[in-house]
Design a protein around this motif. Structure first.
Motif, PDB file in Angstrom:
ATOM      1  N   ASN A 113       0.868  -1.197   0.000  1.00 16.93           N
ATOM      2  CA  ASN A 113       0.000   0.000   0.000  1.00 16.93           C
ATOM      3  C   ASN A 113       0.891   1.229   0.000  1.00 16.93           C
ATOM      4  N   THR A 114       0.555   2.199  -0.861  1.00 18.08           N
ATOM      5  CA  THR A 114       1.451   3.349  -1.058  1.00 18.08           C
ATOM      6  C   THR A 114       1.457   4.290   0.149  1.00 18.08           C
ATOM      7  N   PHE A 115       0.517   4.129   1.091  1.00 18.92           N
ATOM      8  CA  PHE A 115       0.587   4.887   2.339  1.00 18.92           C
ATOM      9  C   PHE A 115       1.720   4.352   3.220  1.00 18.92           C
TER      10      PHE A 115
ATOM     11  N   LEU B 284     -10.106  -9.586  -0.307  1.00 22.35           N
ATOM     12  CA  LEU B 284      -9.781  -8.234  -0.775  1.00 22.35           C
ATOM     13  C   LEU B 284      -8.870  -8.357  -1.985  1.00 22.35           C
ATOM     14  N   PHE B 285      -9.244  -7.676  -3.071  1.00 30.05           N
ATOM     15  CA  PHE B 285      -8.399  -7.662  -4.266  1.00 30.05           C
ATOM     16  C   PHE B 285      -7.562  -6.406  -4.270  1.00 30.05           C
ATOM     17  N   LEU B 286      -6.304  -6.577  -4.585  1.00 28.35           N
ATOM     18  CA  LEU B 286      -5.401  -5.425  -4.610  1.00 28.35           C
ATOM     19  C   LEU B 286      -4.728  -5.316  -5.963  1.00 28.35           C
ATOM     20  N   GLY B 287      -4.579  -4.071  -6.423  1.00 34.40           N
ATOM     21  CA  GLY B 287      -3.758  -3.796  -7.596  1.00 34.40           C
ATOM     22  C   GLY B 287      -2.439  -3.246  -7.071  1.00 34.40           C
ATOM     23  N   GLY B 288      -2.215  -1.961  -7.335  1.00 35.45           N
ATOM     24  CA  GLY B 288      -0.976  -1.329  -6.869  1.00 35.45           C
ATOM     25  C   GLY B 288      -1.059  -0.803  -5.434  1.00 35.45           C
ATOM     26  N   GLY B 289      -2.230  -0.879  -4.808  1.00 36.35           N
ATOM     27  CA  GLY B 289      -2.384  -0.405  -3.429  1.00 36.35           C
ATOM     28  C   GLY B 289      -2.242   1.106  -3.292  1.00 36.35           C
TER      29      GLY B 289
ATOM     30  N   TYR C 201     -17.954  11.025 -11.620  1.00 39.37           N
ATOM     31  CA  TYR C 201     -16.704  11.636 -11.137  1.00 39.37           C
ATOM     32  C   TYR C 201     -16.110  10.772 -10.017  1.00 39.37           C
ATOM     33  N   ARG C 202     -14.980  10.143 -10.304  1.00 43.13           N
ATOM     34  CA  ARG C 202     -14.293   9.210  -9.396  1.00 43.13           C
ATOM     35  C   ARG C 202     -15.258   8.124  -8.906  1.00 43.13           C
ATOM     36  N   GLU C 203     -16.100   7.666  -9.816  1.00 39.02           N
ATOM     37  CA  GLU C 203     -17.162   6.724  -9.468  1.00 39.02           C
ATOM     38  C   GLU C 203     -17.413   5.757 -10.609  1.00 39.02           C
TER      39      GLU C 203
ATOM     40  N   ASP D  62       6.002  11.780  -4.205  1.00 42.79           N
ATOM     41  CA  ASP D  62       6.235  10.437  -4.733  1.00 42.79           C
ATOM     42  C   ASP D  62       6.043   9.426  -3.595  1.00 42.79           C
ATOM     43  N   PRO D  63       5.073   8.499  -3.737  1.00 42.33           N
ATOM     44  CA  PRO D  63       4.820   7.530  -2.658  1.00 42.33           C
ATOM     45  C   PRO D  63       6.053   6.705  -2.287  1.00 42.33           C
ATOM     46  N   LYS D  64       7.030   6.619  -3.222  1.00 42.69           N
ATOM     47  CA  LYS D  64       8.240   5.849  -2.889  1.00 42.69           C
ATOM     48  C   LYS D  64       9.068   6.606  -1.857  1.00 42.69           C
TER      49      LYS D  64
ATOM     50  N   ARG E  30     -14.420  11.115   1.297  1.00 38.40           N
ATOM     51  CA  ARG E  30     -13.110  10.502   1.051  1.00 38.40           C
ATOM     52  C   ARG E  30     -13.107   9.822  -0.324  1.00 38.40           C
ATOM     53  N   GLU E  31     -11.998  10.011  -1.071  1.00 35.56           N
ATOM     54  CA  GLU E  31     -11.853   9.323  -2.364  1.00 35.56           C
ATOM     55  C   GLU E  31     -11.187   7.959  -2.150  1.00 35.56           C
ATOM     56  N   VAL E  32     -10.304   7.908  -1.172  1.00 35.89           N
ATOM     57  CA  VAL E  32      -9.523   6.690  -0.894  1.00 35.89           C
ATOM     58  C   VAL E  32     -10.430   5.615  -0.294  1.00 35.89           C
TER      59      VAL E  32
HETATM   60  C1  FAD Z   1       0.693  10.073  -5.839  1.00 36.44           C
HETATM   61  C2  FAD Z   1      -0.670   9.622  -6.291  1.00 36.44           C
HETATM   62  C3  FAD Z   1      -1.335  10.339  -7.276  1.00 36.44           C
HETATM   63  C4  FAD Z   1      -2.608   9.941  -7.710  1.00 36.44           C
HETATM   64  N1  FAD Z   1      -3.218  10.665  -8.699  1.00 36.44           N
HETATM   65  C5  FAD Z   1      -4.431  10.290  -9.154  1.00 36.44           C
HETATM   66  C6  FAD Z   1      -5.065  11.033 -10.215  1.00 36.44           C
HETATM   67  O1  FAD Z   1      -4.522  12.007 -10.743  1.00 36.44           O
HETATM   68  N2  FAD Z   1      -6.287  10.616 -10.621  1.00 36.44           N
HETATM   69  C7  FAD Z   1      -6.930   9.540 -10.079  1.00 36.44           C
HETATM   70  O2  FAD Z   1      -8.037   9.221 -10.509  1.00 36.44           O
HETATM   71  N3  FAD Z   1      -6.340   8.813  -9.091  1.00 36.44           N
HETATM   72  C8  FAD Z   1      -5.116   9.157  -8.620  1.00 36.44           C
HETATM   73  N4  FAD Z   1      -4.527   8.442  -7.600  1.00 36.44           N
HETATM   74  C9  FAD Z   1      -5.247   7.299  -7.012  1.00 36.44           C
HETATM   75  C10 FAD Z   1      -4.857   5.916  -7.628  1.00 36.44           C
HETATM   76  O3  FAD Z   1      -3.672   6.024  -8.361  1.00 36.44           O
HETATM   77  C11 FAD Z   1      -5.952   5.380  -8.537  1.00 36.44           C
HETATM   78  O4  FAD Z   1      -7.170   5.307  -7.853  1.00 36.44           O
HETATM   79  C12 FAD Z   1      -5.592   3.996  -9.094  1.00 36.44           C
HETATM   80  O5  FAD Z   1      -6.531   3.614 -10.076  1.00 36.44           O
HETATM   81  C13 FAD Z   1      -5.554   2.936  -8.005  1.00 36.44           C
HETATM   82  O6  FAD Z   1      -5.044   1.758  -8.582  1.00 36.44           O
HETATM   83  P1  FAD Z   1      -4.447   0.593  -7.709  1.00 36.44           P
HETATM   84  O7  FAD Z   1      -4.207  -0.553  -8.636  1.00 36.44           O
HETATM   85  O8  FAD Z   1      -3.281   1.071  -6.920  1.00 36.44           O
HETATM   86  O9  FAD Z   1      -5.695   0.304  -6.744  1.00 36.44           O
HETATM   87  P2  FAD Z   1      -5.696  -0.364  -5.300  1.00 36.44           P
HETATM   88  O10 FAD Z   1      -5.343   0.681  -4.300  1.00 36.44           O
HETATM   89  O11 FAD Z   1      -4.920  -1.623  -5.290  1.00 36.44           O
HETATM   90  O12 FAD Z   1      -7.247  -0.701  -5.140  1.00 36.44           O
HETATM   91  C14 FAD Z   1      -8.218   0.321  -5.049  1.00 36.44           C
HETATM   92  C15 FAD Z   1      -9.589  -0.339  -4.841  1.00 36.44           C
HETATM   93  O13 FAD Z   1      -9.922  -1.136  -5.959  1.00 36.44           O
HETATM   94  C16 FAD Z   1     -10.127  -2.499  -5.594  1.00 36.44           C
HETATM   95  N5  FAD Z   1      -9.525  -3.276  -6.705  1.00 36.44           N
HETATM   96  C17 FAD Z   1      -8.221  -3.297  -7.070  1.00 36.44           C
HETATM   97  N6  FAD Z   1      -8.066  -4.018  -8.197  1.00 36.44           N
HETATM   98  C18 FAD Z   1      -9.296  -4.468  -8.545  1.00 36.44           C
HETATM   99  C19 FAD Z   1      -9.794  -5.261  -9.623  1.00 36.44           C
HETATM  100  N7  FAD Z   1      -8.998  -5.723 -10.591  1.00 36.44           N
HETATM  101  N8  FAD Z   1     -11.112  -5.531  -9.649  1.00 36.44           N
HETATM  102  C20 FAD Z   1     -11.946  -5.058  -8.695  1.00 36.44           C
HETATM  103  N9  FAD Z   1     -11.550  -4.301  -7.665  1.00 36.44           N
HETATM  104  C21 FAD Z   1     -10.239  -3.994  -7.593  1.00 36.44           C
HETATM  105  C22 FAD Z   1      -9.418  -2.662  -4.275  1.00 36.44           C
HETATM  106  O14 FAD Z   1     -10.000  -3.690  -3.497  1.00 36.44           O
HETATM  107  C23 FAD Z   1      -9.607  -1.287  -3.650  1.00 36.44           C
HETATM  108  O15 FAD Z   1     -10.886  -1.182  -3.053  1.00 36.44           O
HETATM  109  C24 FAD Z   1      -3.235   8.804  -7.146  1.00 36.44           C
HETATM  110  C25 FAD Z   1      -2.561   8.061  -6.154  1.00 36.44           C
HETATM  111  C26 FAD Z   1      -1.283   8.459  -5.740  1.00 36.44           C
HETATM  112  C27 FAD Z   1      -0.571   7.645  -4.695  1.00 36.44           C
END
Ligand code: FAD
Length: 339
Positions: free
Chosen positions: A13-15, A48-53, A163-165, A230-232, A334-336
């Protein structure tokens, strides 16, 4: 498949919150995924399914099974001289996918460069930036229905993007796993969008007058690198809150007290930048314990010391919501994804 027990999710998770999952596995194919979902021992636990977190905040250990989707592969289908369909599996990194498309001179995703996360998650919140959202180029996605374990196809309409939905964040939440996503991109006469944010001035800095899609991408990358943490380096999940849209009457009421409030029309509603509201409440750069609002972008909450717990971040976000509500009467959302 290697299922690991009591697995630390700190790197997932990037946090950078240090929580653990009771069970964790990486999934690299649909077969593996259905096999694990049919396992009766797995069925006893929540999933729970995770992509990049990069869009989650873990507030506690996850007492279930975390599956990280690492399905890989990109394919293309040329439609005609002008358009191409590009399909990516869920586990491809979003930015690398955008760069792949730019490498083929396929236009439409350049403004979304450098958004963290994976392709499979992009429809979840209809990711967007710099005047573009994925709904502009999205054609369809394949999903696994978690109840029936049957693969279904969701077209644009069925995804019901906002919007974000999308449907996946609302009524479809927890019901589907996105397996792959298809976009329709341009092969020539690309639509160049430079009117949003600082793209034009960045292109000027780069000495570019008539930008290509690759140059727009470069400008977006430069702007994001200069503005966003940068989350890193410092844990965060990008914008923590959505920009609220409020009814016109409420807007006019607040505007009487704050005539300088920035705003944009949004249908019958008025959109107000959440970052501005947060900044007016004195949160920009403010730190409490291990958590802070970022000094350049108050919409981003950061794990300032690297030692923050998810609960601390969550409580910090609650304080922001309460103070914005008190000062402006506007409720931030919250968007997160809070886990
Ligand atoms: C520095 C930074 C900048 C960002 N800028 C933006 C931006 O400009 N615009 C924007 O829209 N977002 C932005 N984000 C948010 C984030 O990058 C996006 O929401 C991205 O799509 C999350 O992808 P993830 O794979 O990391 O998701 P995760 O964090 O892994 O998952 C997010 C949610 O989706 C669910 N999920 C994951 N994969 C799947 C799947 N395949 N099927 C079903 N559910 C799934 C998870 O259970 C969780 O609830 C930013 C984040 C960071 C850290």
């Amino acid at each position: 498949m290697n299922i690991q027990e009591n697995y630390s999710l700190k790197k997932q998770n990037t946090f950078g919150v240090d929580v653990s999952a009771k069970y964790f596995a990486e999934v690299t194919s649909l077969d593996e995924l259905t096999q694990i979902l049919r396992n009766t021992s797995v069925q006893k636990f929540k999933l729970l399914f995770l992509g990049g977190g990069s869009n989650v905040l873990f507030t506690q250990d996850f007492e279930g099974v975390v599956l990280q989707l690492n399905l890989k592969g990109i394919s293309e289908k040329i439609l005609n001289e002008d358009e191409v369909l590009v399909t990516s599996k869920a586990g491809e990194n979003w930015h690398e996918f955008v760069q792949f498309c730019l490498g083929q001179n396929y236009g439409g995703l350049e403004n979304l460069s450098l958004i963290p996360g994976n392709v499979g998650t992009s429809p979840m919140q209809n990711i967007g930036a710099y005047g573009t959202e994925i709904k502009d180029t999205f054609v369809s996605c394949k999903v696994l229905n978690l109840e029936t374990l049957v693969v279904e196809e969701f077209n644009h309409e069925k995804c019901d993007f906002g919007y974000r939905e999308s449907i996946f964040k609302r009524e479809g939440k927890g019901k589907y796993v996105i397996l792959e996503v298809t976009f329709k991109l341009t092969r020539k006469d690309h639509l160049i969008k430079t009117e949003y944010g600082a793209i034009q001035s960045e292109l000027k800095n780069l000495g570019v007058e008539n930008p290509t899609i690759q140059e727009v991408s470069k400008a977006v990358i430069n702007i994001r690198q200069s503005k966003l943490p940068d989350p890193k380096v410092i844990g965060n999940a990008g914008s923590f809150f959505k920009n609220p849209s409020i009814p016109m009457e409420q807007f006019l009421e607040v505007q009487k007290r704050y005539p300088e409030m920035p705003h944009y029309p949004n249908g019958n509603l008025v959109k107000v930048p959440a970052g501005w509201l947060i900044e007016q409440c004195g949160w920009k750069g403010k730190q409490i314990g291990n958590v802070a609002s970022h000094e350049l972008q108050s919409l981003v909450i950061v794990n300032k010391t690297g030692l923050a717990s998810g609960k601390e971040v969550f409580d910090f976000s609650t304080m922001i919501i309460e103070s914005v509500k008190e000062k402006f009467g506007i409720e931030l959302e919250r968007e997160v994804n809070i886990i």
